[in-house]
Design an enzyme around this catalytic site. Sequence first.
Site, PDB file in Angstrom:
ATOM      1  N   ALA A 141       0.619  -0.543  -0.096  1.00  0.00           N
ATOM      2  CA  ALA A 141       0.055  -0.347  -0.007  1.00  0.00           C
ATOM      3  C   ALA A 141       0.676   1.256   0.003  1.00  0.00           C
ATOM      4  CB  ALA A 141      -0.539   0.073   1.185  1.00  0.00           C
ATOM      5  N   SER A 143       1.227   6.077  -1.238  1.00  0.00           N
ATOM      6  CA  SER A 143      -0.150   7.160  -0.288  1.00  0.00           C
ATOM      7  C   SER A 143      -1.230   7.462  -2.069  1.00  0.00           C
ATOM      8  CB  SER A 143       1.041   8.460  -0.712  1.00  0.00           C
ATOM      9  OG  SER A 143       1.691   8.285  -2.011  1.00  0.00           O
ATOM     10  N   GLN A 146      -2.627   0.826  -3.621  1.00  0.00           N
ATOM     11  CA  GLN A 146      -2.287  -0.312  -3.412  1.00  0.00           C
ATOM     12  C   GLN A 146      -3.119  -1.635  -4.600  1.00  0.00           C
ATOM     13  OE1 GLN A 146      -4.659   0.232   0.477  1.00  0.00           O
ATOM     14  NE2 GLN A 146      -6.052  -1.408  -0.590  1.00  0.00           N
ATOM     15  N   ASP A 297      11.611   6.109 -10.209  1.00  0.00           N
ATOM     16  CA  ASP A 297      11.541   5.797  -9.097  1.00  0.00           C
ATOM     17  C   ASP A 297      11.896   4.500  -9.092  1.00  0.00           C
ATOM     18  OD1 ASP A 297      10.773   5.792  -6.166  1.00  0.00           O
ATOM     19  OD2 ASP A 297       9.538   5.302  -6.746  1.00  0.00           O
TER      20      ASP A 297
END
Length: 440
Positions: A141, A143, A146, A297
């Site tokens: 999960a 921000s 999820q 990322d």
Amino acid sequence: MCSLISKYSPEYVRSKALETPKDAFMVLARVAKIATGLGTYFACLAFDRLTGSEDNVDKVRQRAQQLRETLTDLGPSFIKAGQVLANRPDIVREDYMNELCTLQDDVPPFPDEEAFAIIQEQLGRPLEAVFSSISEQPVAAASLGQVYKAVLRDTGEEVAVKVQRPDIEPIILRDLFVFRALGSLFNAFSQQRLGCNAELVVDEFGEKLLEELDYMQEARNIEEFGRNFASDPTVKIPWVRRDLCGSKVVVMEWIEGIRCTDINGIRTSGVDVEEFIRVGVVSGLRQLLEFGLFHGDPHPGNIFCLRDGRIAYVDFGNVAQLSNSNKQVLIDAVVHAVNEDYDEMAGDFIKLGFLSPGTDITPIVPALEKIWRDSKGQSLADFNFRTVTSKFNELVYQYPIRIPERYSLVIRSLLTQEGICMTLKPQFHFLEVAYPYVAR
């Protein structure tokens, strides 16, 4: 080339945030919450200044931690903003950057029944018609959403089902409206004191955040990465089921691998650690210098080692593009750095947007020379990005240097990947591994 499409514009954000009188009231309520959280933090900074403790090392560390906790409490937009600021030495001082680097977007999951209702609505049919099984609880999960593990009914294949948090877009649009208003209010100050355009920083952030909210864009990103690495036997990109994706749900291949920083797990599986490091470095450089589409990322939770030695990437919501001309300037900058041609390096800064056209580079050239000489040590083999970034952080406060969003992602990507490599091999030297590829 995959086209990254964002619906962001200041006008779009304003129209959505203030669409109805109720929306305007919600903006005011949100402003009150933000003002309380940030107001408390800045009041503490003011108190430190009054008591003369603002430069005390322990106090600075305490305030940096307080800022991280405040951003976490304020929710997804602020968590994402903190992660961006952690890679913006042109805006945030180094000690705060180090603390914000620990900012995680792991948050408690939202109720499973809500998640399943969203998935079903996006699929347009019952869950059991698509999946023969799906995990009762999320396996991860964050921000913005999820992830559940499921098995496709039609093929029996395992998949990851990523679902967006309910009603998150209106919250983010309200926050972006507030950010933009604050950016306009403090723009003159930020340009004078920090040398950066606050409105432009907010616009770049908003554009990337709304891209990340569009799961159909993520599906397109996955497909493009798959095409880019289709002929590379060392890289695994999960396939995606576009027919099962929507704006709030993406269904992709489940990757069963070893976390990339689990050195014992990698060794136990029989994978050559040094070869895995080389594969990771080369795949990252190919994204930057060949494809111009790179993972924004690449933290350890998004990179896995497969048991056959391949590297696998997941989570393609945050990606960025470089144009062919920008790729060429980056390559030129590397060549100029290796050749110690600092005048040309300064010129590359202008071409990349770090410096405004017409900037007097005369005082910047010797500063670049000092940074590069200090960072590379006795030889190029000693070079590492962490050192050069740390020294560059000092430079941005002395000269009118601004880091465009896409290059802050480049820096973040390179630093994160270097950190992973150094976890696997503390004596890792980036250029030693990268040079054979770059030389080609």
